[in-house]
Design a protein around this motif. Structure first.
Motif, PDB file in Angstrom:
ATOM      1  N   LEU A 308       0.827  -1.217   0.000  1.00 38.81           N
ATOM      2  CA  LEU A 308       0.000   0.000   0.000  1.00 38.81           C
ATOM      3  C   LEU A 308       0.857   1.260   0.000  1.00 38.81           C
ATOM      4  O   LEU A 308       0.560   2.229  -0.719  1.00 38.81           O
ATOM      5  N   LEU A 309       1.925   1.271   0.802  1.00 32.59           N
ATOM      6  CA  LEU A 309       2.768   2.466   0.885  1.00 32.59           C
ATOM      7  C   LEU A 309       3.593   2.663  -0.388  1.00 32.59           C
ATOM      8  O   LEU A 309       3.879   3.803  -0.769  1.00 32.59           O
ATOM      9  N   ILE A 310       3.963   1.577  -1.059  1.00 33.86           N
ATOM     10  CA  ILE A 310       4.627   1.717  -2.356  1.00 33.86           C
ATOM     11  C   ILE A 310       3.686   2.382  -3.359  1.00 33.86           C
ATOM     12  O   ILE A 310       4.081   3.292  -4.107  1.00 33.86           O
ATOM     13  N   CYS A 311       2.424   1.949  -3.358  1.00 36.20           N
ATOM     14  CA  CYS A 311       1.424   2.597  -4.228  1.00 36.20           C
ATOM     15  C   CYS A 311       1.270   4.073  -3.863  1.00 36.20           C
ATOM     16  O   CYS A 311       1.133   4.938  -4.752  1.00 36.20           O
ATOM     17  N   HIS A 312       1.301   4.372  -2.564  1.00 34.73           N
ATOM     18  CA  HIS A 312       1.133   5.750  -2.099  1.00 34.73           C
ATOM     19  C   HIS A 312       2.273   6.644  -2.596  1.00 34.73           C
ATOM     20  O   HIS A 312       2.036   7.716  -3.172  1.00 34.73           O
ATOM     21  N   PHE A 313       3.523   6.210  -2.390  1.00 36.73           N
ATOM     22  CA  PHE A 313       4.668   7.025  -2.803  1.00 36.73           C
ATOM     23  C   PHE A 313       4.761   7.120  -4.324  1.00 36.73           C
ATOM     24  O   PHE A 313       5.143   8.171  -4.862  1.00 36.73           O
ATOM     25  N   THR A 314       4.404   6.048  -5.015  1.00 36.06           N
ATOM     26  CA  THR A 314       4.401   6.099  -6.475  1.00 36.06           C
ATOM     27  C   THR A 314       3.366   7.101  -6.977  1.00 36.06           C
ATOM     28  O   THR A 314       3.604   7.832  -7.950  1.00 36.06           O
ATOM     29  N   GLY A 315       2.221   7.166  -6.294  1.00 36.07           N
ATOM     30  CA  GLY A 315       1.201   8.129  -6.671  1.00 36.07           C
ATOM     31  C   GLY A 315       1.682   9.557  -6.543  1.00 36.07           C
ATOM     32  O   GLY A 315       1.489  10.384  -7.454  1.00 36.07           O
ATOM     33  N   TRP A 316       2.344   9.899  -5.427  1.00 38.70           N
ATOM     34  CA  TRP A 316       2.850  11.265  -5.259  1.00 38.70           C
ATOM     35  C   TRP A 316       3.968  11.558  -6.258  1.00 38.70           C
ATOM     36  O   TRP A 316       4.117  12.696  -6.717  1.00 38.70           O
ATOM     37  N   ALA A 317       4.783  10.541  -6.594  1.00 38.30           N
ATOM     38  CA  ALA A 317       5.831  10.744  -7.592  1.00 38.30           C
ATOM     39  C   ALA A 317       5.218  11.096  -8.944  1.00 38.30           C
ATOM     40  O   ALA A 317       5.715  11.988  -9.654  1.00 38.30           O
ATOM     41  N   CYS A 318       4.141  10.412  -9.315  1.00 34.05           N
ATOM     42  CA  CYS A 318       3.478  10.687 -10.593  1.00 34.05           C
ATOM     43  C   CYS A 318       2.843  12.074 -10.611  1.00 34.05           C
ATOM     44  O   CYS A 318       2.855  12.764 -11.639  1.00 34.05           O
ATOM     45  N   VAL A 319       2.284  12.501  -9.475  1.00 34.02           N
ATOM     46  CA  VAL A 319       1.715  13.853  -9.393  1.00 34.02           C
ATOM     47  C   VAL A 319       2.829  14.888  -9.518  1.00 34.02           C
ATOM     48  O   VAL A 319       2.713  15.870 -10.262  1.00 34.02           O
ATOM     49  N   ALA A 320       3.925  14.688  -8.793  1.00 33.93           N
ATOM     50  CA  ALA A 320       5.036  15.640  -8.833  1.00 33.93           C
ATOM     51  C   ALA A 320       5.663  15.701 -10.221  1.00 33.93           C
ATOM     52  O   ALA A 320       6.137  16.757 -10.651  1.00 33.93           O
ATOM     53  N   ALA A 321       5.657  14.562 -10.931  1.00 32.10           N
ATOM     54  CA  ALA A 321       6.260  14.512 -12.269  1.00 32.10           C
ATOM     55  C   ALA A 321       5.317  15.019 -13.356  1.00 32.10           C
ATOM     56  O   ALA A 321       5.705  15.100 -14.526  1.00 32.10           O
ATOM     57  N   GLY A 322       4.077  15.352 -12.992  1.00 30.33           N
ATOM     58  CA  GLY A 322       3.130  15.868 -13.968  1.00 30.33           C
ATOM     59  C   GLY A 322       2.486  14.806 -14.827  1.00 30.33           C
ATOM     60  O   GLY A 322       1.830  15.127 -15.834  1.00 30.33           O
ATOM     61  N   PHE A 326      -3.368  16.479 -10.041  1.00 29.76           N
ATOM     62  CA  PHE A 326      -3.740  16.481  -8.631  1.00 29.76           C
ATOM     63  C   PHE A 326      -5.200  16.907  -8.528  1.00 29.76           C
ATOM     64  O   PHE A 326      -5.548  18.055  -8.792  1.00 29.76           O
ATOM     65  N   ASN A 327      -6.079  15.959  -8.186  1.00 26.30           N
ATOM     66  CA  ASN A 327      -7.499  16.255  -8.057  1.00 26.30           C
ATOM     67  C   ASN A 327      -8.061  15.487  -6.870  1.00 26.30           C
ATOM     68  O   ASN A 327      -7.330  14.784  -6.156  1.00 26.30           O
ATOM     69  N   ASP A 328      -9.360  15.606  -6.665  1.00 24.00           N
ATOM     70  CA  ASP A 328      -9.988  14.993  -5.496  1.00 24.00           C
ATOM     71  C   ASP A 328      -9.901  13.469  -5.527  1.00 24.00           C
ATOM     72  O   ASP A 328      -9.713  12.826  -4.491  1.00 24.00           O
ATOM     73  N   LEU A 329     -10.045  12.868  -6.708  1.00 25.58           N
ATOM     74  CA  LEU A 329      -9.977  11.411  -6.811  1.00 25.58           C
ATOM     75  C   LEU A 329      -8.592  10.899  -6.441  1.00 25.58           C
ATOM     76  O   LEU A 329      -8.457   9.920  -5.686  1.00 25.58           O
ATOM     77  N   VAL A 330      -7.567  11.561  -6.953  1.00 24.33           N
ATOM     78  CA  VAL A 330      -6.190  11.168  -6.623  1.00 24.33           C
ATOM     79  C   VAL A 330      -5.931  11.363  -5.139  1.00 24.33           C
ATOM     80  O   VAL A 330      -5.309  10.516  -4.482  1.00 24.33           O
ATOM     81  N   LEU A 331      -6.417  12.469  -4.587  1.00 21.09           N
ATOM     82  CA  LEU A 331      -6.210  12.733  -3.164  1.00 21.09           C
ATOM     83  C   LEU A 331      -6.877  11.660  -2.304  1.00 21.09           C
ATOM     84  O   LEU A 331      -6.293  11.193  -1.310  1.00 21.09           O
ATOM     85  N   CYS A 332      -8.087  11.230  -2.672  1.00 23.58           N
ATOM     86  CA  CYS A 332      -8.778  10.178  -1.916  1.00 23.58           C
ATOM     87  C   CYS A 332      -7.991   8.867  -1.962  1.00 23.58           C
ATOM     88  O   CYS A 332      -7.860   8.172  -0.948  1.00 23.58           O
TER      89      CYS A 332
END
Length: 464
Positions: A308-322, A326-332
């Protein structure tokens, strides 16, 4: 209630070791204690320093004080057995609470006061607070390990962490409300004052927790063979895994606030509301996993936490990389993976180490574990802080992927947790479920039991 149901409950109670009387005071203490340290060691403190335009290095220094000063547990551990658990912890907890009053005074200083002076003063008071915490916390885990039966430690830890999570939700919601909109200059002062009030309230319930007489504590008069203890095979393998995971958690716990404020441009109040919602997911995870962990063992829970935490950090990496917006669905999604991953980690991690350490020298083993984990959590931000400041304006494009300081950070954290999962394979746990059985229990049986209990209580609130 039917007689058959009563007999089943009686048989279940008979098969479990009894909890000591007065154990509920631990949960009440945890409520007030968490409400206090959630401010001093959590997002509100980092937001206050960010409010004063502190650099990433300053934030790293503030965040590292608590874990680094946990090294004081090593020299303090030999005094715990002589003084007694409750007396030792109570003395340190009382002293550290006094420093929060000073923090509230600094937070109440008007905006005309020099920012650098306020930052230095807050760091000085935070050092004193964490110095006393580092000494006294070494008595906490051995104390609870001694009074809670092994067969019910999962239940105890779930209730304890659930109480803390609910308190953190309340604290973060109140703090976020005080900082909403164009908040007053003294809002941070009110938040730190509430923290001080909660700290002193927690002391009343700390005094009521069942104590262990000094003569019942297994003492070792010989010098501690620290090297042999550290390399005790089951202990060493778990500490190695723990250190790797904490390399990721230590950095993420500090820089997510700066990521939200400086990169995603989220307001101060919304940062705290995000933390609040994440803690609510964590509390829900504890409610679901708590009844399961004593049956399932720790390794399946730690494995699922890592995924789960690997998915979490990968998600923030993808947001930071453009790559993804970054929207409500991604934040949830990010809040869910963070909350559930943290719930599984917090519960299984503590339960695992409580079961690994031997009875003889228990305070010293637990102090050694805590120091190793906390030195990692404290040192990693000190490395990343200057790197984040140096790379603040760094930018490289790889097609749709944009490399910057945050995409680099979160990619590194995801890779670190992958290495942690590899190290977990070498950790030995005597009793554990298979992965298939754990997932079936977690995703099918555990939710159905929770729903059944909820429906039963709604239909008949007098059911025990």
């Amino acid at each position: 209630m039917s007689s058959s149901s009563s007999q089943m409950k009686g048989a279940l109670a008979a098969s479990q070791d009894p909890m000591p009387p007065g154990i509920h005071n631990v949960y009440i203490f945890e409520v007030f204690n968490t409400a206090s340290w959630s401010v001093v060691l959590g997002a509100p403190m980092l937001l206050f320093l960010q409010h004063l335009n502190a650099t990433a290095t300053i934030l790293a220094i503030a965040a590292c004080l608590s874990p680094v000063l946990n090294i004081l547990q090593i020299p303090a551990a030999r005094f715990v057995e002589r003084v007694g658990y409750r007396r030792f912890v109570l003395s340190g907890w009382t002293t550290r609470s006094i420093f929060i009053i000073g923090m509230a005074v600094v937070a109440f200083l008007p905006t005309s006061a020099d920012r650098a002076t306020r930052i230095v003063a807050m760091l000085f008071l935070s050092f004193g607070y964490n110095f006393m915490r580092g000494i006294s916390v070494c008595g906490m885990l051995p104390w609870f390990t001694h009074i809670v039966p092994e067969s019910r430690r999962g239940e105890f830890l779930a209730k304890d962490q659930l109480a803390g999570a609910l308190a953190s939700v309340t604290c973060l919601f109140i703090s976020g409300s005080l900082l909403a909109g164009d908040h007053a200059w003294y809002s941070f002062g009110i938040i730190f004052s509430l923290s001080a009030l909660s700290a002193f309230s927690s002391l009343m319930f700390l005094r009521r927790i069942p104590d262990v007489p000094v003569e019942m504590i297994v003492q070792n008069a010989t010098p501690m063979p620290w090297a042999e203890m550290f390399f005790y095979p089951p202990f060493f393998k778990y500490v190695r895994y723990n250190v790797i995971v904490n390399m990721a958690l230590g950095a993420s716990g500090v820089f997510w606030v700066r990521y939200f404020r400086a990169f995603l441009h989220v307001s101060e109040s919304n940062v705290l509301f995000v933390a609040c919602f994440g803690t609510m997911v964590l509390a829900s995870g504890l409610f679901l996993v708590g009844p399961l962990i004593d049956r399932a063992g720790n390794k399946p829970a730690l494995t699922f936490s890592g995924i789960l935490l690997i998915c979490h950090f990968t998600g923030w990496a993808c947001v930071a990389a453009g790559v993804i917006p970054f929207n409500d669905l991604v934040l949830c999604f990010q809040i869910f993976t963070s909350g559930m991953g943290s719930a599984l980690w917090n519960l299984a991690n503590v339960r695992m180490v409580m079961g690994i350490v031997p009875i003889m020298g228990r305070p010293h083993f637990l102090a050694l574990y805590s120091v190793a984990a906390n030195l990692t959590v404290g040192s990693v931000p000190l490395i990343w802080g200057p790197i984040m400041d140096y790379l603040e304006h760094w930018h490289i494009s790889w097609g749709p992927w944009q490399w910057n300081s945050y995409s680099l950070l979160y990619c590194t954290l995801a890779f670190t947790l992958m290495v942690g999962l590899s190290a977990l394979r070498f950790v030995v746990e005597p009793i554990t479920m298979t992965w298939d059985a754990f997932m079936r229990e977690l995703l099918v049986k555990t939710p159905s039991r929770a729903v059944s209990r909820l429906i039963g209580r709604l239909l008949n609130p007098f059911i025990g």
